[in-house]
Design an enzyme around this catalytic site. Structure first.
Site, PDB file in Angstrom:
ATOM      1  N   TYR A  51     -26.728  37.210 -44.911  1.00 46.51           N
ATOM      2  CA  TYR A  51     -25.320  37.462 -44.584  1.00 46.51           C
ATOM      3  C   TYR A  51     -25.167  38.247 -43.290  1.00 46.51           C
ATOM      4  CZ  TYR A  51     -23.405  35.128 -48.585  1.00 46.51           C
ATOM      5  OH  TYR A  51     -23.037  34.141 -49.464  1.00 46.51           O
ATOM      6  N   ARG A  54     -25.456  35.788 -40.543  1.00 46.72           N
ATOM      7  CA  ARG A  54     -24.227  35.004 -40.382  1.00 46.72           C
ATOM      8  C   ARG A  54     -23.100  35.855 -39.785  1.00 46.72           C
ATOM      9  NH1 ARG A  54     -22.998  32.546 -45.934  1.00 46.72           N
ATOM     10  NH2 ARG A  54     -21.192  31.732 -44.844  1.00 46.72           N
ATOM     11  N   ASN A  85     -13.567  29.412 -45.960  1.00 46.59           N
ATOM     12  CA  ASN A  85     -14.516  29.953 -44.990  1.00 46.59           C
ATOM     13  C   ASN A  85     -14.452  31.478 -44.945  1.00 46.59           C
ATOM     14  OD1 ASN A  85     -14.974  27.308 -44.477  1.00 46.59           O
ATOM     15  ND2 ASN A  85     -13.820  27.239 -42.557  1.00 46.59           N
ATOM     16  N   HIS A 102     -12.641  32.867 -50.533  1.00 50.83           N
ATOM     17  CA  HIS A 102     -14.055  33.190 -50.800  1.00 50.83           C
ATOM     18  C   HIS A 102     -14.515  34.442 -50.072  1.00 50.83           C
ATOM     19  CE1 HIS A 102     -15.044  28.781 -52.190  1.00 50.83           C
ATOM     20  NE2 HIS A 102     -14.396  29.483 -53.112  1.00 50.83           N
ATOM     21  N   CYS A 138     -22.854  56.407 -54.574  1.00 52.62           N
ATOM     22  CA  CYS A 138     -22.975  56.332 -56.040  1.00 52.62           C
ATOM     23  C   CYS A 138     -24.334  55.770 -56.460  1.00 52.62           C
ATOM     24  CB  CYS A 138     -21.854  55.470 -56.632  1.00 52.62           C
ATOM     25  SG  CYS A 138     -22.163  53.697 -56.520  1.00 52.62           S
ATOM     26  N   SER A 177     -16.151  19.586 -48.750  1.00 52.91           N
ATOM     27  CA  SER A 177     -16.750  18.569 -49.623  1.00 52.91           C
ATOM     28  C   SER A 177     -15.986  18.480 -50.943  1.00 52.91           C
ATOM     29  CB  SER A 177     -18.227  18.882 -49.877  1.00 52.91           C
ATOM     30  OG  SER A 177     -18.356  20.191 -50.377  1.00 52.91           O
ATOM     31  N   ASN A 201     -11.765  14.390 -42.674  1.00 49.74           N
ATOM     32  CA  ASN A 201     -13.203  14.602 -42.926  1.00 49.74           C
ATOM     33  C   ASN A 201     -13.942  13.358 -42.462  1.00 49.74           C
ATOM     34  OD1 ASN A 201     -15.789  15.016 -44.160  1.00 49.74           O
ATOM     35  ND2 ASN A 201     -14.817  16.403 -45.638  1.00 49.74           N
ATOM     36  N   PRO A 202     -14.985  13.506 -41.645  1.00 49.82           N
ATOM     37  CA  PRO A 202     -15.719  12.314 -41.190  1.00 49.82           C
ATOM     38  C   PRO A 202     -16.437  11.605 -42.334  1.00 49.82           C
ATOM     39  CG  PRO A 202     -16.778  14.326 -40.368  1.00 49.82           C
ATOM     40  CD  PRO A 202     -15.496  14.739 -41.024  1.00 49.82           C
TER      41      PRO A 202
HETATM   42  C1  BJW Z   1     -16.334  18.060 -41.185  1.00 44.86           C
HETATM   43  C2  BJW Z   1     -16.850  18.205 -39.929  1.00 44.86           C
HETATM   44  C3  BJW Z   1     -15.930  18.223 -38.898  1.00 44.86           C
HETATM   45  C4  BJW Z   1     -18.504  18.262 -41.264  1.00 44.86           C
HETATM   46  N1  BJW Z   1     -14.635  18.100 -39.148  1.00 44.86           N
HETATM   47  N2  BJW Z   1     -15.047  17.941 -41.419  1.00 44.86           N
HETATM   48  C5  BJW Z   1     -15.093  23.398 -62.642  1.00 44.86           C
HETATM   49  C6  BJW Z   1     -15.990  22.338 -62.713  1.00 44.86           C
HETATM   50  C7  BJW Z   1     -17.342  22.539 -62.384  1.00 44.86           C
HETATM   51  C8  BJW Z   1     -17.816  23.795 -61.997  1.00 44.86           C
HETATM   52  C9  BJW Z   1     -16.921  24.826 -61.930  1.00 44.86           C
HETATM   53  C10 BJW Z   1     -15.583  24.619 -62.269  1.00 44.86           C
HETATM   54  N3  BJW Z   1     -14.940  25.822 -62.088  1.00 44.86           N
HETATM   55  C11 BJW Z   1     -15.828  26.736 -61.676  1.00 44.86           C
HETATM   56  C12 BJW Z   1     -17.038  26.177 -61.572  1.00 44.86           C
HETATM   57  C13 BJW Z   1     -18.294  26.873 -61.144  1.00 44.86           C
HETATM   58  C14 BJW Z   1     -18.414  27.018 -59.649  1.00 44.86           C
HETATM   59  C15 BJW Z   1     -18.399  25.625 -59.031  1.00 44.86           C
HETATM   60  O1  BJW Z   1     -17.410  25.149 -58.525  1.00 44.86           O
HETATM   61  N4  BJW Z   1     -19.541  24.972 -59.033  1.00 44.86           N
HETATM   62  C16 BJW Z   1     -19.655  23.600 -58.477  1.00 44.86           C
HETATM   63  C17 BJW Z   1     -20.518  23.632 -57.230  1.00 44.86           C
HETATM   64  C18 BJW Z   1     -20.201  22.712 -59.547  1.00 44.86           C
HETATM   65  N5  BJW Z   1     -17.376  27.878 -59.100  1.00 44.86           N
HETATM   66  C19 BJW Z   1     -17.493  29.197 -59.105  1.00 44.86           C
HETATM   67  O2  BJW Z   1     -18.462  29.747 -59.589  1.00 44.86           O
HETATM   68  C20 BJW Z   1     -16.342  30.010 -58.533  1.00 44.86           C
HETATM   69  N6  BJW Z   1     -15.987  31.056 -59.412  1.00 44.86           N
HETATM   70  C21 BJW Z   1     -15.419  30.818 -60.597  1.00 44.86           C
HETATM   71  O3  BJW Z   1     -15.101  29.712 -60.978  1.00 44.86           O
HETATM   72  O4  BJW Z   1     -15.222  31.952 -61.332  1.00 44.86           O
HETATM   73  C22 BJW Z   1     -14.724  31.843 -62.670  1.00 44.86           C
HETATM   74  C23 BJW Z   1     -14.650  33.238 -63.207  1.00 44.86           C
HETATM   75  C24 BJW Z   1     -13.444  33.699 -63.677  1.00 44.86           C
HETATM   76  C25 BJW Z   1     -13.378  34.995 -64.215  1.00 44.86           C
HETATM   77  C26 BJW Z   1     -14.505  35.803 -64.258  1.00 44.86           C
HETATM   78  C27 BJW Z   1     -15.721  35.337 -63.767  1.00 44.86           C
HETATM   79  C28 BJW Z   1     -15.785  34.046 -63.222  1.00 44.86           C
HETATM   80  C29 BJW Z   1     -16.767  30.719 -57.259  1.00 44.86           C
HETATM   81  C30 BJW Z   1     -17.147  29.770 -56.168  1.00 44.86           C
HETATM   82  C31 BJW Z   1     -17.673  30.575 -54.971  1.00 44.86           C
HETATM   83  C32 BJW Z   1     -18.227  29.687 -53.880  1.00 44.86           C
HETATM   84  N7  BJW Z   1     -18.907  30.507 -52.927  1.00 44.86           N
HETATM   85  C33 BJW Z   1     -19.421  29.920 -51.721  1.00 44.86           C
HETATM   86  C34 BJW Z   1     -20.130  31.047 -50.914  1.00 44.86           C
HETATM   87  C35 BJW Z   1     -19.083  31.958 -50.257  1.00 44.86           C
HETATM   88  C36 BJW Z   1     -19.707  32.970 -49.369  1.00 44.86           C
HETATM   89  C37 BJW Z   1     -20.439  32.326 -48.215  1.00 44.86           C
HETATM   90  O5  BJW Z   1     -19.824  31.707 -47.340  1.00 44.86           O
HETATM   91  O6  BJW Z   1     -21.663  32.461 -48.197  1.00 44.86           O
HETATM   92  O7  BJW Z   1     -18.372  29.354 -50.931  1.00 44.86           O
HETATM   93  S1  BJW Z   1     -20.476  28.523 -52.017  1.00 44.86           S
HETATM   94  C38 BJW Z   1     -19.961  27.591 -50.604  1.00 44.86           C
HETATM   95  O8  BJW Z   1     -19.244  26.392 -51.012  1.00 44.86           O
HETATM   96  C39 BJW Z   1     -18.921  28.486 -49.914  1.00 44.86           C
HETATM   97  C40 BJW Z   1     -17.905  27.475 -49.458  1.00 44.86           C
HETATM   98  O9  BJW Z   1     -16.677  28.121 -49.206  1.00 44.86           O
HETATM   99  C41 BJW Z   1     -17.876  26.509 -50.619  1.00 44.86           C
HETATM  100  C42 BJW Z   1     -17.317  25.168 -50.286  1.00 44.86           C
HETATM  101  O10 BJW Z   1     -18.053  24.528 -49.303  1.00 44.86           O
HETATM  102  P1  BJW Z   1     -17.303  23.644 -48.207  1.00 44.86           P
HETATM  103  O11 BJW Z   1     -16.462  24.501 -47.368  1.00 44.86           O
HETATM  104  O12 BJW Z   1     -16.634  22.509 -48.876  1.00 44.86           O
HETATM  105  O13 BJW Z   1     -18.537  23.177 -47.292  1.00 44.86           O
HETATM  106  P2  BJW Z   1     -19.531  21.951 -47.482  1.00 44.86           P
HETATM  107  O14 BJW Z   1     -20.706  22.192 -46.612  1.00 44.86           O
HETATM  108  O15 BJW Z   1     -19.768  21.642 -48.886  1.00 44.86           O
HETATM  109  O16 BJW Z   1     -18.710  20.704 -46.892  1.00 44.86           O
HETATM  110  C43 BJW Z   1     -18.411  20.593 -45.518  1.00 44.86           C
HETATM  111  C44 BJW Z   1     -17.562  19.361 -45.322  1.00 44.86           C
HETATM  112  O17 BJW Z   1     -17.171  19.306 -43.968  1.00 44.86           O
HETATM  113  C45 BJW Z   1     -18.306  18.039 -45.613  1.00 44.86           C
HETATM  114  O18 BJW Z   1     -17.495  17.214 -46.446  1.00 44.86           O
HETATM  115  C46 BJW Z   1     -18.464  17.403 -44.235  1.00 44.86           C
HETATM  116  O19 BJW Z   1     -18.372  15.971 -44.257  1.00 44.86           O
HETATM  117  C47 BJW Z   1     -17.282  17.986 -43.499  1.00 44.86           C
HETATM  118  N8  BJW Z   1     -17.436  18.072 -42.071  1.00 44.86           N
HETATM  119  N9  BJW Z   1     -18.250  18.293 -40.022  1.00 44.86           N
HETATM  120  C48 BJW Z   1     -14.241  17.941 -40.429  1.00 44.86           C
HETATM  121  N10 BJW Z   1     -16.380  18.360 -37.604  1.00 44.86           N
HETATM  122 ZN    ZN Z   2     -20.710  52.847 -54.972  1.00 46.89          ZN
END
Ligand code: BJW
Ligand code: ZN
Length: 235
Positions: A51, A54, A85, A102, A138, A177, A201-202
């Site tokens: 992190y 990043r 993001n 996030h 702490c 995604s 999205n491409p």
């Molecule tokens: C372009 C391009 C260009 C390329 N132009 N486009 C329901 C069903 C199944 C599972 C779950 C559910 N509900 C919850 C879950 C569990 C889980 C989850 O979703 N898992 C799935 C993966 C199966 N979710 C969670 O755990 C969430 N929390 C939760 O549900 O809590 C419940 C709770 C309640 C009460 C108490 C306790 C718990 C939390 C999710 C957190 C995600 N965190 C991350 C890391 C954040 C920090 C960091 O940045 O490091 O978030 S993971 C990562 O994925 C990050 C992103 O924000 C997130 C999404 O990714 P994103 O942005 O879509 O990126 P990519 O790489 O996947 O896609 C990029 C896209 O861009 C592609 O499509 C390309 O084609 C496109 N692209 N170039 C336009 N030029």
């Molecule tokens: Zn503390």
């Protein structure tokens, strides 16, 4: 207008996406190891180093034409940006209403007492594998203020995002995604409420077949002319 952005939004600024198999941020690391609270408990020094790298990488990149287009839409409309993001490129492009569901690469807190951390960060000119995180008074460890798998989203940001979606005349989903919930549920919510949804999205995503219009274009290409195309696209 409500924009729902993901990692692809920042790709043309030089920020790797998560799930791109060649260059993605997780190409060399296990996402559930590096982006989960279990991973943090097991290897805080690895997660912290990742992190921190990043965090510093963001200082070397700039908003792209996609971010700038979204900011320019504010001249004629109320624009909300709901972003998965953790970067600050929407803000740096000038968007005023940005909801970070996030978390942020620029904020840190104690993993035990939650107090925000504003102390120094070690410099990191090159990425390294491990760095010990600072300690809170702490005894807890300082962690990035981001949302890992299994953690709840920040409730205020989430509530504002849901409201921004439900009040929108049009939702534009860019560069995600659409597999990570609950954020991936926001376009579904818009569709269920009869709000037109345009995907930029491409690549195809699980949303592509269900949205009103799906444009196979990049954000920096599609967004600058999108407002002008809207009447033709939406009929
Ligand atoms: C372009 C391009 C260009 C390329 N132009 N486009 C329901 C069903 C199944 C599972 C779950 C559910 N509900 C919850 C879950 C569990 C889980 C989850 O979703 N898992 C799935 C993966 C199966 N979710 C969670 O755990 C969430 N929390 C939760 O549900 O809590 C419940 C709770 C309640 C009460 C108490 C306790 C718990 C939390 C999710 C957190 C995600 N965190 C991350 C890391 C954040 C920090 C960091 O940045 O490091 O978030 S993971 C990562 O994925 C990050 C992103 O924000 C997130 C999404 O990714 P994103 O942005 O879509 O990126 P990519 O790489 O996947 O896609 C990029 C896209 O861009 C592609 O499509 C390309 O084609 C496109 N692209 N170039 C336009 N030029
Ligand atoms: Zn503390």
């Amino acid at each position: 207008m409500t924009v729902l952005s993901g990692a692809g939004m920042s790709a043309e600024s030089g920020v790797p996406t998560f799930r791109d198999v060649e260059t993605g941020l997780w190409a060399k690391v296990d996402p559930y190891e590096i982006s989960s609270s279990d991973g943090w408990r097991r290897h805080p020094e690895k997660v912290w180093a990742w992190y921190l790298w990043r965090h510093y990488m963001m200082k070397a990149v700039d908003p792209n034409d996609g971010h700038r287009a979204v900011a320019a839409w504010q001249d004629g409309a109320e624009v909300h940006v709901v972003t998965q993001n953790v970067d600050d490129l929407h803000e740096r492009a000038g968007s005023a209403r940005v909801h970070h569901v996030h978390g942020s690469l620029f904020s840190f807190r104690c993993d035990r007492c939650d107090v925000p951390y504003v102390g120094p960060l070690p410099p990191m000119p090159e990425p390294v594998e491990t760095v010990d995180p600072p300690r809170c008074a702490c005894g807890g460890l300082i962690r990035p203020d981001v949302v890992w798998f299994g953690e709840p989203l920040p409730s205020e940001e989430w509530d504002r995002s849901v409201e921004a979606v439900s009040r929108a005349d049009v939702a534009i989903v860019v560069g995600t995604s659409a597999v990570v919930y609950p954020a991936a549920g926001l376009p579904e919510m818009a569709l269920a409420e009869g709000i037109p949804v345009i995907e930029v999205n491409p690549e195809e995503t699980p949303l592509s077949d269900r949205v009103t219009i799906s444009l196979r274009e990049t954000s920096a290409t599609a967004l600058p002319g999108l407002l002008q195309r809207l009447p033709a696209l939406l009929g």
